[in-house]
Design a protein around this motif. Structure first.
Motif, PDB file in Angstrom:
ATOM      1  N   PRO A 272       0.817  -1.227   0.000  1.00  0.00           N
ATOM      2  CA  PRO A 272       0.000   0.000   0.000  1.00  0.00           C
ATOM      3  C   PRO A 272       0.847   1.272   0.000  1.00  0.00           C
ATOM      4  CG  PRO A 272      -0.913  -1.593   1.528  1.00  0.00           C
ATOM      5  CD  PRO A 272       0.385  -2.173   1.037  1.00  0.00           C
ATOM      6  N   GLY A 273       1.984   1.252   0.698  1.00  0.00           N
ATOM      7  CA  GLY A 273       2.847   2.442   0.702  1.00  0.00           C
ATOM      8  C   GLY A 273       3.285   2.794  -0.706  1.00  0.00           C
ATOM      9  N   ASP A 274       3.475   1.777  -1.558  1.00  0.00           N
ATOM     10  CA  ASP A 274       3.944   2.027  -2.925  1.00  0.00           C
ATOM     11  C   ASP A 274       2.827   2.578  -3.812  1.00  0.00           C
ATOM     12  OD1 ASP A 274       6.332   1.078  -2.036  1.00  0.00           O
ATOM     13  OD2 ASP A 274       6.072  -0.943  -2.871  1.00  0.00           O
ATOM     14  N   PHE A 275       1.560   2.325  -3.439  1.00  0.00           N
ATOM     15  CA  PHE A 275       0.514   2.952  -4.249  1.00  0.00           C
ATOM     16  C   PHE A 275      -0.122   4.153  -3.514  1.00  0.00           C
ATOM     17  CE2 PHE A 275      -1.323  -1.417  -3.303  1.00  0.00           C
ATOM     18  CZ  PHE A 275      -2.275  -1.074  -2.361  1.00  0.00           C
ATOM     19  N   ASN A 276       0.723   4.774  -2.678  1.00  0.00           N
ATOM     20  CA  ASN A 276       0.437   6.106  -2.107  1.00  0.00           C
ATOM     21  C   ASN A 276      -0.668   6.188  -1.061  1.00  0.00           C
ATOM     22  OD1 ASN A 276       2.561   7.149  -3.444  1.00  0.00           O
ATOM     23  ND2 ASN A 276       1.353   7.915  -5.179  1.00  0.00           N
ATOM     24  N   VAL A 277      -0.876   5.067  -0.346  1.00  0.00           N
ATOM     25  CA  VAL A 277      -1.769   5.118   0.819  1.00  0.00           C
ATOM     26  C   VAL A 277      -1.042   5.903   1.913  1.00  0.00           C
ATOM     27  CG1 VAL A 277      -2.709   3.662   2.667  1.00  0.00           C
ATOM     28  CG2 VAL A 277      -2.996   2.993   0.264  1.00  0.00           C
ATOM     29  N   ASP A 278      -1.782   6.731   2.670  1.00  0.00           N
ATOM     30  CA  ASP A 278      -1.154   7.532   3.730  1.00  0.00           C
ATOM     31  C   ASP A 278      -1.175   6.825   5.078  1.00  0.00           C
ATOM     32  OD1 ASP A 278      -0.617  10.042   2.250  1.00  0.00           O
ATOM     33  OD2 ASP A 278      -2.786   9.944   1.940  1.00  0.00           O
ATOM     34  N   VAL A 279      -2.255   6.097   5.341  1.00  0.00           N
ATOM     35  CA  VAL A 279      -2.361   5.425   6.637  1.00  0.00           C
ATOM     36  C   VAL A 279      -3.309   4.241   6.463  1.00  0.00           C
ATOM     37  CG1 VAL A 279      -4.033   7.204   7.360  1.00  0.00           C
ATOM     38  CG2 VAL A 279      -3.054   5.722   9.091  1.00  0.00           C
ATOM     39  N   MET A 280      -3.046   3.177   7.201  1.00  0.00           N
ATOM     40  CA  MET A 280      -3.845   1.956   7.042  1.00  0.00           C
ATOM     41  C   MET A 280      -3.792   1.137   8.325  1.00  0.00           C
ATOM     42  SD  MET A 280      -1.202  -0.481   4.959  1.00  0.00           S
ATOM     43  CE  MET A 280      -2.206  -1.936   5.184  1.00  0.00           C
ATOM     44  N   HIS A 281      -4.764   0.242   8.474  1.00  0.00           N
ATOM     45  CA  HIS A 281      -4.635  -0.717   9.583  1.00  0.00           C
ATOM     46  C   HIS A 281      -4.531  -2.127   9.017  1.00  0.00           C
ATOM     47  CE1 HIS A 281      -9.052  -1.368   9.144  1.00  0.00           C
ATOM     48  NE2 HIS A 281      -8.733  -2.583   9.548  1.00  0.00           N
ATOM     49  N   LEU A 282      -3.998  -2.993   9.846  1.00  0.00           N
ATOM     50  CA  LEU A 282      -3.919  -4.419   9.524  1.00  0.00           C
ATOM     51  C   LEU A 282      -4.743  -5.144  10.583  1.00  0.00           C
ATOM     52  CD1 LEU A 282      -0.055  -4.577   9.210  1.00  0.00           C
ATOM     53  CD2 LEU A 282      -1.613  -5.161   7.344  1.00  0.00           C
ATOM     54  N   ASN A 283      -5.350  -6.258  10.226  1.00  0.00           N
ATOM     55  CA  ASN A 283      -5.991  -7.100  11.244  1.00  0.00           C
ATOM     56  C   ASN A 283      -5.070  -8.300  11.448  1.00  0.00           C
ATOM     57  OD1 ASN A 283      -8.121  -5.358  10.660  1.00  0.00           O
ATOM     58  ND2 ASN A 283      -9.641  -6.932  10.984  1.00  0.00           N
ATOM     59  N   LEU A 284      -4.273  -8.277  12.527  1.00  0.00           N
ATOM     60  CA  LEU A 284      -3.366  -9.416  12.736  1.00  0.00           C
ATOM     61  C   LEU A 284      -4.174 -10.709  12.845  1.00  0.00           C
ATOM     62  CD1 LEU A 284      -0.618  -8.148  15.230  1.00  0.00           C
ATOM     63  CD2 LEU A 284      -0.703  -8.006  12.741  1.00  0.00           C
ATOM     64  N   HIS A 285      -5.408 -10.602  13.403  1.00  0.00           N
ATOM     65  CA  HIS A 285      -6.240 -11.793  13.577  1.00  0.00           C
ATOM     66  C   HIS A 285      -6.846 -12.261  12.261  1.00  0.00           C
ATOM     67  CE1 HIS A 285      -8.294  -8.051  14.440  1.00  0.00           C
ATOM     68  NE2 HIS A 285      -9.431  -8.580  14.088  1.00  0.00           N
ATOM     69  N   LYS A 286      -6.577 -11.583  11.175  1.00  0.00           N
ATOM     70  CA  LYS A 286      -7.012 -12.087   9.878  1.00  0.00           C
ATOM     71  C   LYS A 286      -5.774 -12.446   9.061  1.00  0.00           C
ATOM     72  CE  LYS A 286     -10.383  -9.897   7.870  1.00  0.00           C
ATOM     73  NZ  LYS A 286     -11.446  -8.981   7.428  1.00  0.00           N
ATOM     74  N   THR A 287      -4.954 -11.450   8.777  1.00  0.00           N
ATOM     75  CA  THR A 287      -3.836 -11.679   7.860  1.00  0.00           C
ATOM     76  C   THR A 287      -2.696 -12.471   8.489  1.00  0.00           C
ATOM     77  OG1 THR A 287      -4.441  -9.628   6.782  1.00  0.00           O
ATOM     78  CG2 THR A 287      -2.257 -10.489   6.302  1.00  0.00           C
ATOM     79  N   PHE A 288      -2.442 -12.263   9.764  1.00  0.00           N
ATOM     80  CA  PHE A 288      -1.262 -12.881  10.369  1.00  0.00           C
ATOM     81  C   PHE A 288      -1.627 -14.039  11.294  1.00  0.00           C
ATOM     82  CE2 PHE A 288       0.089  -8.989   8.557  1.00  0.00           C
ATOM     83  CZ  PHE A 288       1.345  -9.275   8.049  1.00  0.00           C
ATOM     84  N   SER A 289      -2.790 -14.593  11.074  1.00  0.00           N
ATOM     85  CA  SER A 289      -3.224 -15.885  11.638  1.00  0.00           C
ATOM     86  C   SER A 289      -3.393 -15.919  13.154  1.00  0.00           C
ATOM     87  CB  SER A 289      -2.289 -17.018  11.194  1.00  0.00           C
ATOM     88  OG  SER A 289      -1.291 -17.284  12.152  1.00  0.00           O
ATOM     89  N   THR A 290      -3.417 -14.763  13.821  1.00  0.00           N
ATOM     90  CA  THR A 290      -3.641 -14.839  15.267  1.00  0.00           C
ATOM     91  C   THR A 290      -5.126 -15.138  15.497  1.00  0.00           C
ATOM     92  OG1 THR A 290      -4.092 -12.481  15.587  1.00  0.00           O
ATOM     93  CG2 THR A 290      -1.797 -13.152  15.633  1.00  0.00           C
ATOM     94  N   PRO A 291      -5.466 -15.770  16.619  1.00  0.00           N
ATOM     95  CA  PRO A 291      -6.859 -16.222  16.762  1.00  0.00           C
ATOM     96  C   PRO A 291      -7.861 -15.074  16.869  1.00  0.00           C
ATOM     97  CG  PRO A 291      -5.514 -16.843  18.666  1.00  0.00           C
ATOM     98  CD  PRO A 291      -4.628 -16.098  17.753  1.00  0.00           C
ATOM     99  N   HIS A 292      -9.052 -15.301  16.328  1.00  0.00           N
ATOM    100  CA  HIS A 292     -10.148 -14.348  16.526  1.00  0.00           C
ATOM    101  C   HIS A 292     -10.764 -14.686  17.872  1.00  0.00           C
ATOM    102  CE1 HIS A 292     -11.149 -13.144  12.200  1.00  0.00           C
ATOM    103  NE2 HIS A 292     -10.154 -13.989  12.086  1.00  0.00           N
ATOM    104  N   GLY A 293     -11.089 -13.676  18.639  1.00  0.00           N
ATOM    105  CA  GLY A 293     -11.851 -13.943  19.860  1.00  0.00           C
ATOM    106  C   GLY A 293     -13.240 -13.392  19.669  1.00  0.00           C
ATOM    107  N   GLY A 294     -14.111 -13.585  20.607  1.00  0.00           N
ATOM    108  CA  GLY A 294     -15.434 -12.980  20.532  1.00  0.00           C
ATOM    109  C   GLY A 294     -15.287 -11.503  20.844  1.00  0.00           C
ATOM    110  N   GLY A 295     -14.941 -10.707  19.843  1.00  0.00           N
ATOM    111  CA  GLY A 295     -14.720  -9.270  20.061  1.00  0.00           C
ATOM    112  C   GLY A 295     -13.325  -8.972  20.572  1.00  0.00           C
ATOM    113  N   GLY A 296     -12.473  -9.904  20.612  1.00  0.00           N
ATOM    114  CA  GLY A 296     -11.100  -9.717  21.066  1.00  0.00           C
ATOM    115  C   GLY A 296     -10.596 -11.035  21.564  1.00  0.00           C
ATOM    116  N   PRO A 297      -9.363 -11.224  21.866  1.00  0.00           N
ATOM    117  CA  PRO A 297      -8.306 -10.253  21.809  1.00  0.00           C
ATOM    118  C   PRO A 297      -7.726 -10.187  20.406  1.00  0.00           C
ATOM    119  CG  PRO A 297      -7.479 -12.325  22.680  1.00  0.00           C
ATOM    120  CD  PRO A 297      -8.898 -12.551  22.256  1.00  0.00           C
ATOM    121  N   GLY A 298      -8.078  -9.152  19.684  1.00  0.00           N
ATOM    122  CA  GLY A 298      -7.536  -8.990  18.354  1.00  0.00           C
ATOM    123  C   GLY A 298      -6.358  -8.037  18.392  1.00  0.00           C
TER     124      GLY A 298
END
Ligand SMILES: Cc1ncc(COP(=O)(O)O)c(C=O)c1O
Length: 513
Positions: A272-298
């Motif tokens: 995203p930095g290369d296509f000129n996004v200024d700010v973004m979030h990542l969901n570690l519990h989606k992209t980086f395989s950490t467990p989803h909780g019921g509303g957390g701990p994400g």
């Protein structure tokens, strides 16, 4: 041993005890305990004399059981759960991928699991190093300049990012008034913009499901603080004009926020930095395989370009003279958004996942996730309506248009899928697709498992033709059939009050409580 008098609800033997487990309160008998303490060998203390009126006399009606009754109760309840360890979750947008056991093993290392957040920096070099290393990898993966790991979820990351955008505009003398959001966006995007005090302006998608550039050009003005754009979008489509979108915004001094919840379709392929996004979030519990909780701990880290770096939440982990430290001296910071430094256990798992895969492994993961979604698309196209023909990335969105002619809706087919041993796909989202059936297999699933899902959906489509009522009344094999969702939402019963308080007696069968 004194005879114990059972005063709980008398129960009859039933078949399938696991499936018929009642409430823990129904099993309670006064005086039962799951512990035995030794006789006091010191003088007893009078709690009343020590604590006065603060001594609690009424303990409420807590259940009293023996240890094995407690263990069996919760073990039986646990068998009612569907879990990624049991089967596939084809839930689109939620990215329910498998969380490798190695991540769990690493996060339980004693020195990591027992570290206290208030340990001095000199005794926290290892844990600060974990945060620093993860930050550097995420910066590299996203192509951004700086990052905070504090936010506890994707939506919390959005909130943090938009707060930073607001602080940036304020530092230039004008917070601006509105945020543009495409009609395909996740509901958290407009909610975030509103919570941070911005007006939300809706941006219509074009026939490909992408941002309409002409429409964007019309709407961006000096009052626009930012565009919040999910890329790939919630219909699984990559915004191929993302550079032009960034240029249109930047020309008017507005910023580009990227909802990076779907980065599992981009990692290792583009940044995203290369296509000129200024700010973004990542969901570690989606992209980086950490467990989803019921509303957390994400965990929803926010990465930004250098222009926004001064506004990052405080503190930030820095490396000085080969030592890690927490930098609190950040006068323009939006402040702290989370107690301590974020959900640290998630950082450990995400770092373990990143290191276990390496850059090439992460790229392969992305390719497999996209391949799996397109395999499903190719096998089911024609059986289910495909409203957008644009190439799919990590998820594919069908609709119930063909089946609804027989009165069978997306929710009915999702529930029927449960009878075939799968979790339902995402129903009725995104909102720009009426009757949406959103499927995201992730890279975790083998071809054999995908074929089973495809077979189940093909059978359900056949049933919708030949015996629509079977689908409309599904599920047929679960402990509880269809819930009254309206009553559950409008009049939720969230607390067990006890039969006496409800005017019922202990003889009243539990179902009526
Ligand atoms: C596109 C998108 N944005 C934001 C979110 C919100 O993330 P979270 O549930 O972690 O708050 C999600 C969650 O699935 C999402 O799919």
């Amino acid at each position: 041993m004194a005879e114990q008098k059972f005063v709980g609800t008398p129960r009859k033997a039933t078949t399938h005890v696991n499936q018929n487990e009642g409430l823990i309160f129904e099993k309670s008998s006064p005086g039962k305990k799951a512990y035995r303490l030794d006789e006091l060998d010191v003088p007893a203390v009078d709690a009343g004399a020590l604590l006065g009126k603060s001594v609690r006399k009424d303990y409420g009606s807590l259940p009293e059981l023996s240890e094995i009754e407690i263990v069996r109760h919760f073990t039986r309840l646990s068998t009612w759960n569907y879990a990624i360890d049991l089967g596939m979750f084809p839930l689109g947008s939620c990215t329910m991928k498998y969380n490798g056991r190695v991540n769990e093993a690493v996060s339980r290392f004693e020195g990591i699991a027992d570290a206290h957040p208030y340990q001095p920096e000199s005794l926290s070099q290892g844990t600060l190093g974990i945060m620093h290393d993860l930050s550097q990898y995420l910066i590299e993966i996203t192509g951004m300049d700086a990052i905070t790991l504090q936010p506890a979820a994707g939506a919390h990351g959005e909130f943090t990012g938009i707060l930073m955008i607001r602080a940036y505009h304020e530092s230039k003398g004008n917070a601006r008034k509105k945020i543009l959001i495409p009609d395909s966006a996740h509901g958290t995007n407009p909610a975030t913009a509103a919570v941070v005090g911005y007006q939300v302006q809706n941006l219509k998608s074009n026939a490909e499901g992408m941002v309409d550039l002409a429409e964007l050009e019309k709407l961006v003005d000096e009052d626009t603080a930012a565009l919040m754009l999910t890329n790939p979008s919630t219909i699984g489509v990559f915004e191929s004009d993302i550079h032009k979108i960034a240029d249109i915004l930047h020309a008017k001094g507005a910023l580009l926020y990227m909802d990076g919840a779907n980065m599992n379709a981009l990692v290792g392929k583009t940044r995203p930095g290369d296509f000129n996004v200024d700010v973004m979030h990542l969901n570690l519990h989606k992209t980086f395989s950490t467990p989803h909780g019921g509303g957390g701990p994400g965990s929803g880290p926010v990465a930004c370009k250098a222009i926004l770096e001064p506004f990052l939440p405080s503190p930030v982990v820095v490396k000085k003279d080969n030592k890690f430290a927490l930098d609190y001296n950040r006068p323009q910071s939006v402040g702290r958004v989370r107690a301590f430094y974020g959900n640290f256990g998630m950082f450990v798992r995400a770092l373990a996942y990143t290191l276990a895969n390496g850059y090439d492994g992460l790229r392969l993961t992305t390719e497999d996730a996209v391949l799996n979604a397109n395999y499903i698309r190719a096998k089911l196209e024609g059986i289910f309506d495909l409203p957008f023909k644009t190439r799919s990335m990590h998820e594919v969105v069908f609709s119930d248009k063909l089946q609804s002619k027989n009165g069978v809706k997306t929710g009915d087919m999702g529930k029927r899928l449960i009878d075939y041993g799968f979790h339902a796909y995402t129903v009725s989202f995104p909102l720009i697709v009426p009757g949406a059936m959103m499927i995201e297999p992730t890279e975790s699933e083998s071809r054999e498992e995908l074929d089973l899902l495809i077979d189940a959906l093909q059978q359900i489509a056949r049933e919708a033709e030949e015996n629509p009522n079977l689908v409309k009344t599904a599920p047929h094999t679960t402990r509880i059939r269809r819930l009254d969702e309206t009553t559950a939402a409008r009049k939720p019963v969230l607390r067990w009050k006890g039969p006496e308080q409800d005017g019922l007696t202990r003889d009243t069968p539990s179902k009526e409580w």
